[in-house]
Design an enzyme around this catalytic site. Sequence first.
Site, PDB file in Angstrom:
ATOM      1  N   ASP A   1     -10.620   3.601   4.624  1.00 40.88           N
ATOM      2  CA  ASP A   1     -11.191   2.317   4.297  1.00 40.88           C
ATOM      3  C   ASP A   1     -12.627   2.184   4.392  1.00 40.88           C
ATOM      4  OD1 ASP A   1      -9.485   0.235   3.791  1.00 40.88           O
ATOM      5  OD2 ASP A   1      -8.859   0.005   5.947  1.00 40.88           O
TER       6      ASP A   1
ATOM      7  N   LYS B   1       0.749  -1.228  -0.081  1.00 42.36           N
ATOM      8  CA  LYS B   1      -0.092   0.092  -0.029  1.00 42.36           C
ATOM      9  C   LYS B   1       0.906   1.267   0.189  1.00 42.36           C
ATOM     10  CE  LYS B   1      -3.829  -2.431   2.193  1.00 42.36           C
ATOM     11  NZ  LYS B   1      -4.611  -2.995   3.298  1.00 42.36           N
TER      12      LYS B   1
ATOM     13  N   GLN C   1      -4.381  -1.527   9.765  1.00 45.31           N
ATOM     14  CA  GLN C   1      -4.239  -2.766   9.111  1.00 45.31           C
ATOM     15  C   GLN C   1      -4.957  -3.864   9.656  1.00 45.31           C
ATOM     16  OE1 GLN C   1      -3.331  -3.501   5.758  1.00 45.31           O
ATOM     17  NE2 GLN C   1      -3.891  -5.705   6.236  1.00 45.31           N
TER      18      GLN C   1
END
Length: 297
Positions: A129, A62, A106
């Site tokens: 997200d 990422k 994460q």
Amino acid sequence: MASTQATGQILDGKAVSQQRLAELATVLQRLSAERATDEHPPKLVVVLVGDDPASQVYTRRKTTVAQEIGLESELITLPGNTTEADVLALIATLNADATVHGILVQLPLPRHINQQTVLHSVAPHKDVDGFHPYNLGCLLAGDDIPYQALPCTPAGMMSILKHYDIEIAGQHAVVIGRSTIVGKPMAQLLLAANATVTLCHSRTANLASHTQQADIVVAAVGQPNMVTASMLKPGAVVLDVGINRLPDGRLCGDVDFDSAKTVASYITPVPGGVGPMTIATLMENTVNLYQRSLGKK
Ligand code: NAD
């Protein structure tokens, strides 16, 4: 539009994501040229707690992709024994930091940390997200203005369908898996696009009886090759979210690709399908959050 004639056409998430990323790089160049001297460049911060090898690979990927397109990124790695209070304190600092526009935590977090508490602590306007209940709630309510970002994997799949001009309205979509990060938001996005949606899960009786009626099948379970050709209607569009590691080290999806491609009209491979679109959508979300922070979007 999805054809019931041709079979096994690949939905090339890798190629589509590369196109998206190239477009984003151009947007970032323009934003950089337009930026006032007192404005900060867009920045994504990825927080990793612990040393899970798969998470290390994902987070590195990422931040690397971010850098490749000219997006500032930082990977903050905390030891596995970090307390929940310390993770929350870090997020509070990032929430208050005007140079940070997107915060990604994460998953999975170590067991002693409450995942929900941490995800809820990310400021909704930096929730890249789209997992904060405010953003998920806006998705559910169908409010297209207030929510800040859509969950990356479902939004990435919607982008693939759009890219290949696959009809959604009026189609019967069956989503397998009801996680908050993939299955539920995907069902909601398909519903918003006027599909008739069936959401299946571990307690669904006779899964095949549902998938056999589906024009679009989304598999988000985490069980290698569980969706086979006999479970599909001829001409179905198949999106495979699963990322499973086989004993011999190879990656495979939740769909038995070799058999399913003989029946499906379109199908995503693993790897190279949904995964790259997730990352491209993450970058898109970060740039969008940045533009919103400037009042430009
Ligand atoms: P999860 O474990 O949170 O959810 C799995 C879901 O599958 C559950 O809702 C469960 O009810 C359902 N399920 C389990 N067994 C079933 C069965 N026999 N029949 C029907 N449903 C069943 O998983 P998740 O986070 O949604 O991830 C699913 C998969 O997708 C995993 O392999 C994960 O690694 C992968 N994933 C990929 C990406 C990507 O970018 N490609 C992103 C997120 C997750």
